[in-house]
Design an enzyme around this catalytic site. Structure first.
Site, PDB file in Angstrom:
ATOM      1  N   TRP A  56      67.511 109.159 113.331  1.00 35.71           N
ATOM      2  CA  TRP A  56      66.255 109.292 114.078  1.00 35.71           C
ATOM      3  C   TRP A  56      66.516 109.651 115.540  1.00 35.71           C
ATOM      4  O   TRP A  56      65.626 109.570 116.385  1.00 35.71           O
ATOM      5  CB  TRP A  56      65.457 107.972 113.990  1.00 35.71           C
ATOM      6  CG  TRP A  56      65.549 107.396 112.626  1.00 35.71           C
ATOM      7  CD1 TRP A  56      66.242 106.283 112.254  1.00 35.71           C
ATOM      8  CD2 TRP A  56      65.018 107.939 111.423  1.00 35.71           C
ATOM      9  NE1 TRP A  56      66.160 106.095 110.901  1.00 35.71           N
ATOM     10  CE2 TRP A  56      65.419 107.096 110.365  1.00 35.71           C
ATOM     11  CE3 TRP A  56      64.242 109.052 111.130  1.00 35.71           C
ATOM     12  CZ2 TRP A  56      65.063 107.329 109.040  1.00 35.71           C
ATOM     13  CZ3 TRP A  56      63.894 109.288 109.814  1.00 35.71           C
ATOM     14  CH2 TRP A  56      64.291 108.436 108.797  1.00 35.71           C
ATOM     15  N   GLY A  57      67.775 110.011 115.848  1.00 33.49           N
ATOM     16  CA  GLY A  57      68.123 110.418 117.204  1.00 33.49           C
ATOM     17  C   GLY A  57      68.223 109.251 118.164  1.00 33.49           C
ATOM     18  O   GLY A  57      68.109 109.422 119.387  1.00 33.49           O
ATOM     19  N   THR A 103      70.242 106.033 119.953  1.00 29.29           N
ATOM     20  CA  THR A 103      71.569 105.491 120.272  1.00 29.29           C
ATOM     21  C   THR A 103      71.480 103.961 120.194  1.00 29.29           C
ATOM     22  O   THR A 103      70.375 103.402 120.141  1.00 29.29           O
ATOM     23  CB  THR A 103      71.980 105.880 121.702  1.00 29.29           C
ATOM     24  OG1 THR A 103      70.977 105.353 122.585  1.00 29.29           O
ATOM     25  CG2 THR A 103      72.111 107.380 121.866  1.00 29.29           C
ATOM     26  N   ASP A 151      68.058 101.230 120.671  1.00 24.26           N
ATOM     27  CA  ASP A 151      67.726 100.055 119.847  1.00 24.26           C
ATOM     28  C   ASP A 151      67.649  98.790 120.687  1.00 24.26           C
ATOM     29  O   ASP A 151      66.713  98.001 120.563  1.00 24.26           O
ATOM     30  CB  ASP A 151      68.795  99.851 118.767  1.00 24.26           C
ATOM     31  CG  ASP A 151      68.641 100.854 117.649  1.00 24.26           C
ATOM     32  OD1 ASP A 151      67.693 101.649 117.719  1.00 24.26           O
ATOM     33  OD2 ASP A 151      69.457 100.828 116.724  1.00 24.26           O
ATOM     34  N   ALA A 152      68.662  98.601 121.560  1.00 21.14           N
ATOM     35  CA  ALA A 152      68.691  97.390 122.386  1.00 21.14           C
ATOM     36  C   ALA A 152      67.447  97.346 123.266  1.00 21.14           C
ATOM     37  O   ALA A 152      66.833  96.290 123.458  1.00 21.14           O
ATOM     38  CB  ALA A 152      69.962  97.357 123.221  1.00 21.14           C
ATOM     39  N   LYS A 177      51.181 107.971 105.929  1.00 21.79           N
ATOM     40  CA  LYS A 177      50.360 107.029 105.173  1.00 21.79           C
ATOM     41  C   LYS A 177      49.003 106.905 105.852  1.00 21.79           C
ATOM     42  O   LYS A 177      48.931 106.542 107.031  1.00 21.79           O
ATOM     43  CB  LYS A 177      51.064 105.666 105.088  1.00 21.79           C
ATOM     44  CG  LYS A 177      52.425 105.783 104.421  1.00 21.79           C
ATOM     45  CD  LYS A 177      52.959 104.459 103.932  1.00 21.79           C
ATOM     46  CE  LYS A 177      52.282 104.004 102.684  1.00 21.79           C
ATOM     47  NZ  LYS A 177      52.965 102.877 102.023  1.00 21.79           N
ATOM     48  N   ASP A 235      54.451  90.972  99.076  1.00 15.84           N
ATOM     49  CA  ASP A 235      53.974  91.859  98.005  1.00 15.84           C
ATOM     50  C   ASP A 235      55.136  92.701  97.487  1.00 15.84           C
ATOM     51  O   ASP A 235      55.049  93.926  97.393  1.00 15.84           O
ATOM     52  CB  ASP A 235      52.851  92.754  98.546  1.00 15.84           C
ATOM     53  CG  ASP A 235      52.097  93.471  97.428  1.00 15.84           C
ATOM     54  OD1 ASP A 235      52.139  92.987  96.281  1.00 15.84           O
ATOM     55  OD2 ASP A 235      51.482  94.514  97.699  1.00 15.84           O
TER      56      ASP A 235
END
Ligand SMILES: Nc1ncnc2c1ncn2[C@@H]1O[C@H](COP(=O)(O)OP(=O)(O)OP(=O)(O)O)[C@@H](O)[C@H]1O
Length: 412
Positions: free
Chosen positions: A86-87, A89, A93-94, A160, A257
């Site tokens: 997803w490009g 690094t 994320d951090a 969705k 679910d």
């Protein structure tokens, strides 16, 4: 350990069962188990090895907030700016998970965040102009709305859509967006990746990664009973994704679910869990006069305590998991002709459970399934325990098969 009842063709085996050191390095990094990470590195596992989504050990440790593991991986020379599918690094994320100390450590090592400030938004928003819904292809329909295949930034993704009857209720919409904001923070090889919500659209639409092979429901419908090795590999995929959700901090994420329709398969054959927490919306709907999604099959996998409307915990997902594993061994749900609500009723009030034939199930698997659908939720194992047991069953099954095929060679 002796396994009984397995009889299958060599050609039915999956090409690769992933239970090796590579996966362990990623798993231990995601759990913050520094000692085990060191052990795996000392065995010579490549530090920058990545999973199917190109996520490295450093991505996982940075995302989960394991400072010591991040420092260890960097000290050993991990690539600070490796990009996932997803490009993103490790710094992206951090940042989106709010791990400030880790951000500083990564920045000091030259870490960059190409995703930028967007990742800190409550729910990552994508301009609706970026997705042409007029060219969308309908893939399927569920309780909440339709699912389409669309192109976004040159990649095929799933869009969705949420029915306006649901999305027009501000309280329901709010709950929904909160669930999506939580989902966007999750990253695991066995969890479907959330990508963002379409901004300024007249409908509520969100994007996730697209899983070409469809759902486990579709697979079982097409193939029927799966061979034991495939079943065990699939069970491990689901258990690993679920374990990640249950170990989420500060609060465990309960799926609520878990059904074959909510388990999707990627091109590499790996299963990923999706739509966790969204059943909370079904509960919201309840108070507005909607019915729970029993009609879509959820009753079939429902833990007795949920059916009885008692308080419940993480182990309701373990109960559903056992029924899914049972279904993979059988090729179809038990009591297929019976009404799903009646089945749930008998499970809740008569303690009825599916039969376990000795010809199909190895003894250890029977014991595990019985524990997972135990009537007392406290007696059910955790997914962490289930993973350990499944790995043992898979290992002994694979080595028993290897011995058998060696014996056959000698005879020939
Ligand atoms: N990310 C995805 N990639 C590929 N196909 C998908 C994806 N998400 C959903 N689908 C397909 O669309 C169908 C409908 O999905 P959806 O999640 O809306 O409903 P469901 O899970 O089947 O049912 P329910 O919402 O009632 O539990 C699925 O059965 C699956 O085949």
């Amino acid at each position: 350990m002796k396994l009984v009842g397995f009889c299958l063709e060599q050609s039915m085996l999956p090409s690769k069962v992933d239970s090796g050191g590579t996966y362990r390095l990623l798993e231990y990094s995601s759990k913050g188990d520094k000692a085990c990470v060191i052990q795996e590195l000392e065995k010579g596992v490549d530090l920058n090895v990545a999973d199917y989504d190109r996520r490295t050990a450093l991505h996982l440790a940075a995302c989960e907030g394991w400072t010591e593991v991040v420092v260890l991986l960097l000290d050993r020379g991990a690539d600070v700016n490796s990009l996932d599918r997803w490009g993103r690094t490790p710094l992206s994320d951090a940042r989106s998970c709010g791990h400030d100390e880790i951000c500083k450590i990564l920045e000091a090592k030259g870490g960059i965040d190409p995703v930028g400030d967007d990742s800190q938004a409550p729910c990552f928003e994508i301009d609706h102009m970026e997705v042409n819904m007029d060219e969308a292809t309908l893939i399927g329909e569920g309780a909440y709305g339709e699912v389409y295949l669309v192109k976004w930034r040159g990649t095929e993704v799933a869009a969705k859509t949420i029915r306006s009857s649901i999305a027009s209720n501000p309280r329901v919409k709010n709950t929904f967006l909160k669930e999506l904001a939580l989902w966007q923070r999750l990253r695991h090889p066995n969890i479907v990746q959330f990508l963002g919500v379409l901004k300024h659209s007249d409908r509520l639409i969100f994007l996730t990664e697209y899983l070409r092979n469809g759902s486990l429901y579709d697979i079982l419908k097409k193939k029927g009973r799966l061979d034991p090795t495939t079943t065990l590999a699939y069970a491990l995929d689901i258990a690993r994704g679920m374990n990640y959700l249950h170990q989420h901090r500060p609060h465990a994420i309960i799926h609520r679910d878990l059904t074959p329709r909510n388990v999707l398969q990627d091109e590499a054959g790996r299963l990923k869990v999706t739509d966790f927490g969204l059943s909370k919306i079904a509960q919201e709907k309840d108070s507005y006069g909607y019915k729970m999604t029993g009609g879509t099959g959820s009753y079939r996998y429902m833990a007795p305590e949920v059916y009885r409307r008692e308080s419940y915990g993480k182990s309701i997902d373990v109960f559903s998991f056992a029924l899914i594993v049972h279904e993979m061994f059988q090729g179809a749900p038990s009591n297929r002709v019976e009404n799903a609500e009646q089945i749930a009723d008998r499970r809740a009030y008569e303690d009825s459970r599916p039969p376990l034939s000795s010809f199909i199930y190895p003894e250890e698997m029977k014991t595990l399934l019985k524990a997972c659908w135990h009537k007392n939720p406290d007696c059910r194992p955790t997914f962490e325990e289930i993973i350990v047991q499944l790995e043992v069953i898979l290992d002994s099954f694979t080595s028993e098969k290897a011995t058998k095929s060696r014996c056959r060679c000698i005879v020939l």
